[in-house]
Design a protein around this motif. Structure first.
Motif, PDB file in Angstrom:
ATOM      1  N   VAL A 202       0.835  -1.210   0.000  1.00  0.00           N
ATOM      2  CA  VAL A 202       0.000   0.000   0.000  1.00  0.00           C
ATOM      3  C   VAL A 202       0.871   1.262   0.000  1.00  0.00           C
ATOM      4  O   VAL A 202       0.603   2.216  -0.740  1.00  0.00           O
ATOM      5  CB  VAL A 202      -0.947  -0.007   1.208  1.00  0.00           C
ATOM      6  CG1 VAL A 202      -1.620   1.352   1.393  1.00  0.00           C
ATOM      7  CG2 VAL A 202      -2.004  -1.094   1.052  1.00  0.00           C
ATOM      8  N   LEU A 203       1.910   1.270   0.794  1.00  0.00           N
ATOM      9  CA  LEU A 203       2.789   2.445   0.858  1.00  0.00           C
ATOM     10  C   LEU A 203       3.542   2.631  -0.465  1.00  0.00           C
ATOM     11  O   LEU A 203       3.722   3.767  -0.931  1.00  0.00           O
ATOM     12  CB  LEU A 203       3.769   2.300   2.022  1.00  0.00           C
ATOM     13  CG  LEU A 203       3.135   2.351   3.421  1.00  0.00           C
ATOM     14  CD1 LEU A 203       4.181   2.075   4.490  1.00  0.00           C
ATOM     15  CD2 LEU A 203       2.478   3.703   3.674  1.00  0.00           C
TER      16      LEU A 203
ATOM     17  N   THR B 146      -7.697  -1.484   3.221  1.00  0.00           N
ATOM     18  CA  THR B 146      -8.303  -0.548   4.155  1.00  0.00           C
ATOM     19  C   THR B 146      -8.224  -1.085   5.576  1.00  0.00           C
ATOM     20  O   THR B 146      -7.851  -0.359   6.508  1.00  0.00           O
ATOM     21  CB  THR B 146      -9.782  -0.298   3.783  1.00  0.00           C
ATOM     22  OG1 THR B 146      -9.862   0.253   2.467  1.00  0.00           O
ATOM     23  CG2 THR B 146     -10.426   0.683   4.751  1.00  0.00           C
ATOM     24  N   GLY B 147      -8.570  -2.356   5.744  1.00  0.00           N
ATOM     25  CA  GLY B 147      -8.633  -2.931   7.079  1.00  0.00           C
ATOM     26  C   GLY B 147      -7.306  -2.992   7.796  1.00  0.00           C
ATOM     27  O   GLY B 147      -7.244  -2.789   9.014  1.00  0.00           O
ATOM     28  N   VAL B 148      -6.220  -3.251   7.071  1.00  0.00           N
ATOM     29  CA  VAL B 148      -4.934  -3.453   7.752  1.00  0.00           C
ATOM     30  C   VAL B 148      -3.959  -2.290   7.585  1.00  0.00           C
ATOM     31  O   VAL B 148      -2.963  -2.223   8.323  1.00  0.00           O
ATOM     32  CB  VAL B 148      -4.252  -4.751   7.276  1.00  0.00           C
ATOM     33  CG1 VAL B 148      -5.167  -5.941   7.487  1.00  0.00           C
ATOM     34  CG2 VAL B 148      -3.831  -4.673   5.816  1.00  0.00           C
ATOM     35  N   SER B 149      -4.226  -1.359   6.642  1.00  0.00           N
ATOM     36  CA  SER B 149      -3.199  -0.372   6.313  1.00  0.00           C
ATOM     37  C   SER B 149      -3.638   1.085   6.371  1.00  0.00           C
ATOM     38  O   SER B 149      -2.811   1.976   6.174  1.00  0.00           O
ATOM     39  CB  SER B 149      -2.660  -0.635   4.896  1.00  0.00           C
ATOM     40  OG  SER B 149      -2.227  -1.959   4.757  1.00  0.00           O
ATOM     41  N   LEU B 150      -4.923   1.355   6.612  1.00  0.00           N
ATOM     42  CA  LEU B 150      -5.411   2.733   6.544  1.00  0.00           C
ATOM     43  C   LEU B 150      -4.679   3.651   7.509  1.00  0.00           C
ATOM     44  O   LEU B 150      -4.239   4.747   7.129  1.00  0.00           O
ATOM     45  CB  LEU B 150      -6.917   2.779   6.811  1.00  0.00           C
ATOM     46  CG  LEU B 150      -7.574   4.153   6.752  1.00  0.00           C
ATOM     47  CD1 LEU B 150      -7.379   4.795   5.384  1.00  0.00           C
ATOM     48  CD2 LEU B 150      -9.058   4.051   7.086  1.00  0.00           C
ATOM     49  N   GLU B 151      -4.516   3.227   8.746  1.00  0.00           N
ATOM     50  CA  GLU B 151      -3.865   4.088   9.740  1.00  0.00           C
ATOM     51  C   GLU B 151      -2.406   4.341   9.379  1.00  0.00           C
ATOM     52  O   GLU B 151      -1.908   5.469   9.507  1.00  0.00           O
ATOM     53  CB  GLU B 151      -3.976   3.467  11.131  1.00  0.00           C
ATOM     54  CG  GLU B 151      -5.398   3.466  11.679  1.00  0.00           C
ATOM     55  CD  GLU B 151      -5.472   2.928  13.087  1.00  0.00           C
ATOM     56  OE1 GLU B 151      -4.403   2.636  13.685  1.00  0.00           O
ATOM     57  OE2 GLU B 151      -6.597   2.790  13.616  1.00  0.00           O
ATOM     58  N   ALA B 152      -1.701   3.306   8.926  1.00  0.00           N
ATOM     59  CA  ALA B 152      -0.296   3.471   8.538  1.00  0.00           C
ATOM     60  C   ALA B 152      -0.174   4.424   7.362  1.00  0.00           C
ATOM     61  O   ALA B 152       0.757   5.246   7.299  1.00  0.00           O
ATOM     62  CB  ALA B 152       0.315   2.119   8.190  1.00  0.00           C
TER      63      ALA B 152
ATOM     64  N   GLN C  14      -2.310   6.892   6.533  1.00  0.00           N
ATOM     65  CA  GLN C  14      -2.621   8.247   6.983  1.00  0.00           C
ATOM     66  C   GLN C  14      -1.460   8.842   7.777  1.00  0.00           C
ATOM     67  O   GLN C  14      -1.202  10.046   7.708  1.00  0.00           O
ATOM     68  CB  GLN C  14      -3.898   8.236   7.821  1.00  0.00           C
ATOM     69  CG  GLN C  14      -5.148   7.937   7.004  1.00  0.00           C
ATOM     70  CD  GLN C  14      -6.377   7.716   7.854  1.00  0.00           C
ATOM     71  OE1 GLN C  14      -6.289   7.238   8.991  1.00  0.00           O
ATOM     72  NE2 GLN C  14      -7.542   8.060   7.324  1.00  0.00           N
ATOM     73  N   GLU C  15      -0.755   7.993   8.510  1.00  0.00           N
ATOM     74  CA  GLU C  15       0.409   8.470   9.266  1.00  0.00           C
ATOM     75  C   GLU C  15       1.567   8.830   8.335  1.00  0.00           C
ATOM     76  O   GLU C  15       2.271   9.817   8.547  1.00  0.00           O
ATOM     77  CB  GLU C  15       0.859   7.390  10.252  1.00  0.00           C
ATOM     78  CG  GLU C  15       2.032   7.807  11.133  1.00  0.00           C
ATOM     79  CD  GLU C  15       2.407   6.733  12.137  1.00  0.00           C
ATOM     80  OE1 GLU C  15       3.544   6.795  12.663  1.00  0.00           O
ATOM     81  OE2 GLU C  15       1.574   5.840  12.397  1.00  0.00           O
ATOM     82  N   ALA C  16       1.744   8.036   7.267  1.00  0.00           N
ATOM     83  CA  ALA C  16       2.839   8.287   6.332  1.00  0.00           C
ATOM     84  C   ALA C  16       2.580   9.492   5.442  1.00  0.00           C
ATOM     85  O   ALA C  16       3.524  10.190   5.040  1.00  0.00           O
ATOM     86  CB  ALA C  16       3.082   7.042   5.478  1.00  0.00           C
ATOM     87  N   TYR C  17       1.299   9.760   5.120  1.00  0.00           N
ATOM     88  CA  TYR C  17       0.944  10.866   4.229  1.00  0.00           C
ATOM     89  C   TYR C  17      -0.159  11.708   4.867  1.00  0.00           C
ATOM     90  O   TYR C  17      -1.305  11.728   4.393  1.00  0.00           O
ATOM     91  CB  TYR C  17       0.478  10.331   2.880  1.00  0.00           C
ATOM     92  CG  TYR C  17       1.537   9.583   2.115  1.00  0.00           C
ATOM     93  CD1 TYR C  17       2.479  10.269   1.341  1.00  0.00           C
ATOM     94  CD2 TYR C  17       1.605   8.190   2.156  1.00  0.00           C
ATOM     95  CE1 TYR C  17       3.466   9.591   0.650  1.00  0.00           C
ATOM     96  CE2 TYR C  17       2.589   7.503   1.458  1.00  0.00           C
ATOM     97  CZ  TYR C  17       3.511   8.208   0.708  1.00  0.00           C
ATOM     98  OH  TYR C  17       4.486   7.535   0.015  1.00  0.00           O
ATOM     99  N   PRO C  18       0.169  12.432   5.943  1.00  0.00           N
ATOM    100  CA  PRO C  18      -0.875  13.178   6.666  1.00  0.00           C
ATOM    101  C   PRO C  18      -1.518  14.289   5.842  1.00  0.00           C
ATOM    102  O   PRO C  18      -2.637  14.718   6.141  1.00  0.00           O
ATOM    103  CB  PRO C  18      -0.119  13.745   7.873  1.00  0.00           C
ATOM    104  CG  PRO C  18       1.310  13.789   7.454  1.00  0.00           C
ATOM    105  CD  PRO C  18       1.493  12.602   6.556  1.00  0.00           C
TER     106      PRO C  18
END
Length: 272
Positions: free
Chosen positions: A58-59, A81-87, A89-93
């Protein structure tokens, strides 16, 4: 590449071709917007991969799309979405990101009369329990019954959306679901699954409402564009397809998802 006269695109990505169901809904709801779709066809399916691997994919995908100048990103993949959304959003705020789980959960809660909601998806999506958390956050009295249906993805990717094989697989996965749980709503928790909707509906029966998050996701995107004041104002729009492998196959099966033919020459192969 996008021509200079085209508006900045909305990025959409999936592990393969299933996300085209979301892209179709987006193009219908947002006729002035340009879109850049990337299917990571060389590494599908995501649903059988570890969360660590999916997050890495995803990244990498987002980095490529961001380099192409996207103004907003839609994760048209329930597993991602389920496993990577937070990561992500943190990488590309600074990048607005919308996944498909929250829109699907909201649509399911609105649809269900008895609060008994089924969710079908890949193994990773079901194990991540993202839909369950979102549904219970919105409707704490709900009961959620999840079923992994991993064979639906290759069926969709092959274009085997109806006929005996699709019916037999749907019956194997879902034959007892309604009888055993009493659900009145079933979330198609994978963007590949809507093309199998007829086979699924035949098994679960007419009293169960199927929820496809694509339309609700389009509503979320439109709302975010308006709130951030980044709606397109040009009459020129572009639709670009990227894949990591198999342009000819992408076009052949993608035409089933988009409901119109795609030309393999219009699918650009990229390396992540």
């Amino acid at each position: 590449m996008y021509e200079s006269e085209c508006t900045l695109p909305i990025g959409v990505f999936d592990s393969g071709i299933g996300g085209l169901t979301v892209l179709k809904a987006l193009t219908e709801a947002l006729p002035k917007e340009s879109f850049l779709y990337l299917g990571d066809t060389a590494r599908l399916p995501y649903g059988t991969k570890s969360a660590k691997s999916v997050t890495r994919y995803v990244l990498q995908t987002t980095a490529l799309l961001k380099a192409r100048g996207i103004k907003l990103l839609v994760i048209a993949c329930n597993t991602a979405t389920g496993v990577s959304l937070e990561a992500l959003q943190e990488a590309y705020p600074e990048l607005p990101v919308i996944g498909v789980i929250r829109p699907g959960a909201e649509a399911a809660c609105r649809s269900s009369r008895n609060g008994r909601i089924g969710v079908i998806g890949t193994e990773s999506t079901v194990n991540a329990r993202g839909y369950e958390r979102e549904i219970l956050r919105i409707r704490p009295d709900a009961q959620v019954f999840a079923q992994a249906c991993p064979l639906f993805v290759p069926l969709a990717e092959e274009g085997w959306c109806d006929g005996q094989i699709a019916s037999l697989v749907a019956e194997r996965y879902l034959g007892g679901l309604v009888r055993d749980t009493g659900i009145d709503t079933l979330v198609l928790g994978c963007t590949h699954f809507p093309v199998l909707a007829d086979a699924i509906q035949d098994v679960v029966g007419p009293d169960v409402t199927l929820v496809d998050s694509a339309r609700t996701t389009a509503e979320f995107v439109q709302d975010m564009l308006e709130r951030r004041d980044i709606c397109s104002t040009t009459k020129e729009r572009c639709l670009t397809f990227l894949a990591t492998d198999g342009a000819r196959r992408f076009a052949r099966v993608g035409g089933v998802f988009m409901h119109h033919p795609l030309d393999p020459a219009d699918v650009e192969i990229v390396d992540l």
